[in-house]
Design a protein around this motif. Structure first.
Motif, short mmCIF file in Angstrom:
data_model
loop_
_atom_site.label_atom_id
_atom_site.label_comp_id
_atom_site.label_asym_id
_atom_site.label_seq_id
_atom_site.Cartn_x
_atom_site.Cartn_y
_atom_site.Cartn_z
N TRP A 12 0.83 -1.20 0.00
CA TRP A 12 0.00 0.00 0.00
C TRP A 12 0.86 1.25 0.00
CZ3 TRP A 12 -5.18 -0.47 -0.53
CH2 TRP A 12 -5.77 -1.70 -0.22
N LEU A 13 0.34 2.30 -0.64
CA LEU A 13 0.95 3.62 -0.60
C LEU A 13 -0.10 4.59 -0.05
CD1 LEU A 13 3.38 5.49 -1.50
CD2 LEU A 13 2.03 5.93 -3.57
N MET A 14 0.26 5.32 1.02
CA MET A 14 -0.66 6.30 1.59
C MET A 14 -0.35 7.68 1.01
SD MET A 14 -1.35 7.39 5.59
CE MET A 14 -1.91 5.74 6.06
N VAL A 15 -1.39 8.38 0.58
CA VAL A 15 -1.26 9.75 0.07
C VAL A 15 -2.05 10.67 1.00
CG1 VAL A 15 -1.70 11.32 -1.83
CG2 VAL A 15 -0.95 8.98 -2.31
N ASP A 16 -1.33 11.53 1.69
CA ASP A 16 -1.89 12.53 2.61
C ASP A 16 -2.50 11.90 3.86
OD1 ASP A 16 -1.02 14.68 1.10
OD2 ASP A 16 -2.87 14.82 -0.05
N ARG A 57 0.56 -2.65 8.65
CA ARG A 57 1.51 -1.57 8.38
C ARG A 57 2.82 -2.08 7.79
NH1 ARG A 57 3.02 0.41 14.55
NH2 ARG A 57 4.55 -1.22 15.03
N ASP A 58 3.13 -3.36 7.95
CA ASP A 58 4.34 -3.90 7.31
C ASP A 58 4.23 -3.85 5.78
OD1 ASP A 58 5.44 -4.39 9.75
OD2 ASP A 58 4.93 -6.52 9.80
N ARG A 82 1.54 5.02 15.00
CA ARG A 82 0.83 3.79 14.69
C ARG A 82 1.18 3.26 13.29
NH1 ARG A 82 -5.42 4.75 15.96
NH2 ARG A 82 -5.43 2.49 15.51
N LEU A 83 1.76 4.14 12.46
CA LEU A 83 2.08 3.75 11.09
C LEU A 83 3.54 3.33 10.92
CD1 LEU A 83 0.22 6.70 9.32
CD2 LEU A 83 -0.62 4.36 9.59
N ARG A 84 4.46 4.12 11.50
CA ARG A 84 5.90 3.81 11.50
C ARG A 84 6.48 3.63 10.10
NH1 ARG A 84 8.40 4.64 16.50
NH2 ARG A 84 6.71 4.57 18.03
N CYS A 85 6.06 4.47 9.17
CA CYS A 85 6.55 4.35 7.79
C CYS A 85 7.34 5.60 7.41
CB CYS A 85 5.39 4.15 6.83
SG CYS A 85 4.28 5.59 6.76
N PRO A 86 8.15 5.54 6.35
CA PRO A 86 8.81 6.74 5.86
C PRO A 86 7.79 7.74 5.34
CG PRO A 86 9.78 4.75 4.91
CD PRO A 86 8.52 4.33 5.59
#
Length: 437
Positions: A12-16, A57-58, A82-86
Motif C-alpha cells: 500500500w501507498l498512503m497519500v496525505d 503496516r508492514d 501507529r504507522l511507523r513508515c517513511p
C-alpha cells in the motif's frame, strides 16, 4: 480530512493524512441532533481512523504528502506512531511537518525524506512522480503514480492560476503531456465542481484588496487562512502602497510567515512590523492580519472582538475585512463574531458581500475540470474531496468530457481500477477518531 490508500501487489501507498477541526465523529448523527447535541459532539481536532492500514503496516511502502494544508498533513504527528513508515514531502511541506512533529516530541524521530519537483521515486511497487501544480499554498503537487497495472493521476488540491503570487504559473504543457501515455484513472478534487467558469487568480486578490483598503480610515484588520502565504504577501504589498504598517496577530500566521522566510518564499523587500508596536500607531497607519476568519473562539479576531487581546484593541470606525470564505458549518460562529464587532462600531466586510475579488479559492471550478480531463484523458474518473453533491457534479463533468467510466463513492469504498474496474462498497473500515476534545 484526506487519507488515501493505493494498493498493488500486496503493498500500500498512503497519500496525505489530514485532520478536521471543530468536527463530530459521526457527521450523520450530528446533522440529526438538536443544536445542543451538535455542540456536545464536536471535537477540536479529528483525524481519519487508520485502523485498516495499521493492522497491515508492514505492507505500507510509505506516506506521500502533496502539500502543507492541515487537511492533508495535520494528522501525521498523531497517527505516525501507529504507522511507523517513511514520509516523503517537498521542502516547504517538509518544514511545516517538521515543526508540527517537534511540538509532539517527534522531532528527528520520523524518517522524513525531502524530494524535489518532477522527481521519480520507487516506493515498493509504486513509481511516484511529483508534478508541480497551482493552489493556495507554496509547493503544492499532484502525483503521477505508476504500477505494472497502470498509471493514476492524483491531483490533490489544485486550480489553474496563470498569475500566482508565489511559485510558477500553471504548466499546461505538463498536464497535456500526460495524455500522450495511457492514464488509467484520475483521482481529483471536487470542491468547486458545482461552480461554473474558472476560479479567480490569486493575483486578482491584490487588486481587489488594494482597491478595498486604500480609501478606508481607521485601523484595518484582514482575516484570512494562515497557510495562504500568497495572500499575506499581497497584503504586505497593499500595506506598503497605502502607507500602513502591517503586523501578524496569531501563532499560526507567525509560524507560516517564519517558514516562508526560511524557505525563501517571502520577498525580502516586504518588512513586517512588530505586533507589540501597533497599539502606539495612529489608526490610519495600521493594517493587521489576524487569525480567526471562521469565528474560532480562541483565535485573535475573536479576542479583539471581545476586548481581551493583550496587545491590541479595536475602536468604532475601524474595519475588519474577511479575505476568506465562510466554511459550511461555521456560519453561526461567524455571525456571532460579526455581531460583536458591529456592537463595537467596527465595520465588517465578508468576501461573499464584496463587489471586488478579496478572496480566491484554491480549487478548480467546472471549466478547469473540463480542461484537465481534455488534457489527461483518463479511462476512469474518481471524484474525491467534496460532499456527495460535489462528487456527483464532478462525475457529470467527467462524462461530458468524454471519460468512459466515472465512479462516485463514499469513505470506506474500495475502487478497483484493474484488471476489472468497479467499486466494492464499504470494503474498508472508515471513520473518525478524536485527537483533541
Amino acid at each position: 480530512m484526506n487519507l488515501n490508500l493505493y494498493g498493488h501487489d500486496g503493498q500500500w501507498l498512503m497519500v496525505d493524512c489530514g485532520v478536521s477541526f471543530n468536527a463530530p465523529l459521526d457527521p450523520v448523527a450530528s446533522e440529526t441532533a438538536d443544536g445542543e447535541g451538535q455542540k456536545d459532539n464536536l471535537y477540536n481536532v479529528v483525524a481519519p481512523d487508520p485502523d485498516f492500514i495499521v493492522k497491515q503496516r508492514d505492507a505500507l511502502a510509505g506516506l506521500v504528502l502533496t502539500h502543507a494544508h492541515e487537511d492533508h498533513l495535520g494528522a501525521v504527528p498523531y497517527l505516525w506512531p501507529r504507522l511507523r513508515c517513511p514520509v516523503y514531502a517537498t521542502p516547504f511541506t517538509a518544514e511545516v511537518l517538521r515543526r508540527k512533529l517537534a511540538q509532539v516530541g517527534l522531532d528527528g524521530k520520523v524518517p522524513l525524506i525531502e524530494v524535489n519537483a518532477d522527481v521519480l521515486l520507487q516506493l515498493g511497487p509504486f513509481t511516484v512522480r511529483w508534478l508541480a501544480i497551482t493552489h493556495s499554498i507554496p509547493d503544492p503537487f499532484a502525483l503521477h503514480i505508476s504500477t505494472p497495472a497502470g498509471n493514476v493521476l492524483h491531483t490533490a488540491d489544485w486550480k489553474i492560476d496563470a498569475q500566482p503570487v508565489t511559485g510558477k504559473p500553471f504548466q499546461h504543457k505538463l498536464y497535456q503531456s500526460l495524455g500522450e501515455t495511457p492514464i488509467l484513472g484520475m483521482v481529483g478534487d471536487s470542491t468547486n465542481a458545482l461552480k461554473p467558469g474558472m476560479s479567480v487568480s490569486e493575483r486578482s486578490c491584490f487588486d481587489g484588496l488594494f482597491a478595498t483598503i486604500q480609501p478606508l480610515t481607521g485601523r484595518v484588520v484582514v482575516s484570512c487562512f494562515a497557510s495562504n502565504i500568497a495572500r499575506l504577501i499581497s497584503l504586505a504589498r497593499v500595506a506598503k502602497k497605502t502607507n500602513r504598517y502591517m503586523a501578524l496577530v496569531g501563532r499560526s500566521l507567525t509560524n507560516m510567515y517564519s517558514i516562508a522566510k526560511s524557505q525563501g518564499v517571502w520577498p525580502e523587500d516586504l518588512v513586517l512590523a512588530d505586533v507589540n508596536h501597533m497599539g502606539y500607531l495612529p489608526p490610519h497607519e495600521v493594517l493587521l492580519v489576524a487569525t480567526g476568519s471562521q469565528g474560532e473562539p480562541r483565535a485573535a479576531l475573536s479576542r479583539l472582538a471581545l476586548d481581551n487581546h493583550p496587545q491590541l484593541e479595536l475602536s468604532a470606525g475601524d474595519h475588519v475585512v474577511f479575505s476568506s470564505i465562510v466554511i459550511p458549518g461555521n456560519e453561526d460562529a461567524v455571525n456571532r463574531l460579526l455581531q460583536r464587532l458591529k456592537g463595537k462600531g467596527v465595520h465588517t466586510l465578508l468576501s461573499e458581500d464584496s463587489a471586488l475579488p478579496i478572496h480566491a479559492s484554491g480549487h478548480p471550478c467546472a471549466e478547469e475540470l473540463k480542461l484537465m480531463y481534455h488534457w489527461v484523458k483518463p479511462e476512469i474518473a474518481i471524484p474525491v474531496h467534496g460532499e456527495n453533491a460535489h462528487i456527483k457534479a464532478h462525475c457529470t463533468i467527467a462524462k461530458n468530457s468524454g471519460v468512459r467510466k466515472t465512479y462516485a463513492g463514499n469513505n470506506g469504498d474500495l475502487y478497483r481500477l484493474s484488471p476489472q474496474a468497479g467499486i466494492r462498497r464499504q470494503w474498508v473500515k472508515a471513520g473518525r477518531i478524536p485527537i483533541q476534545k
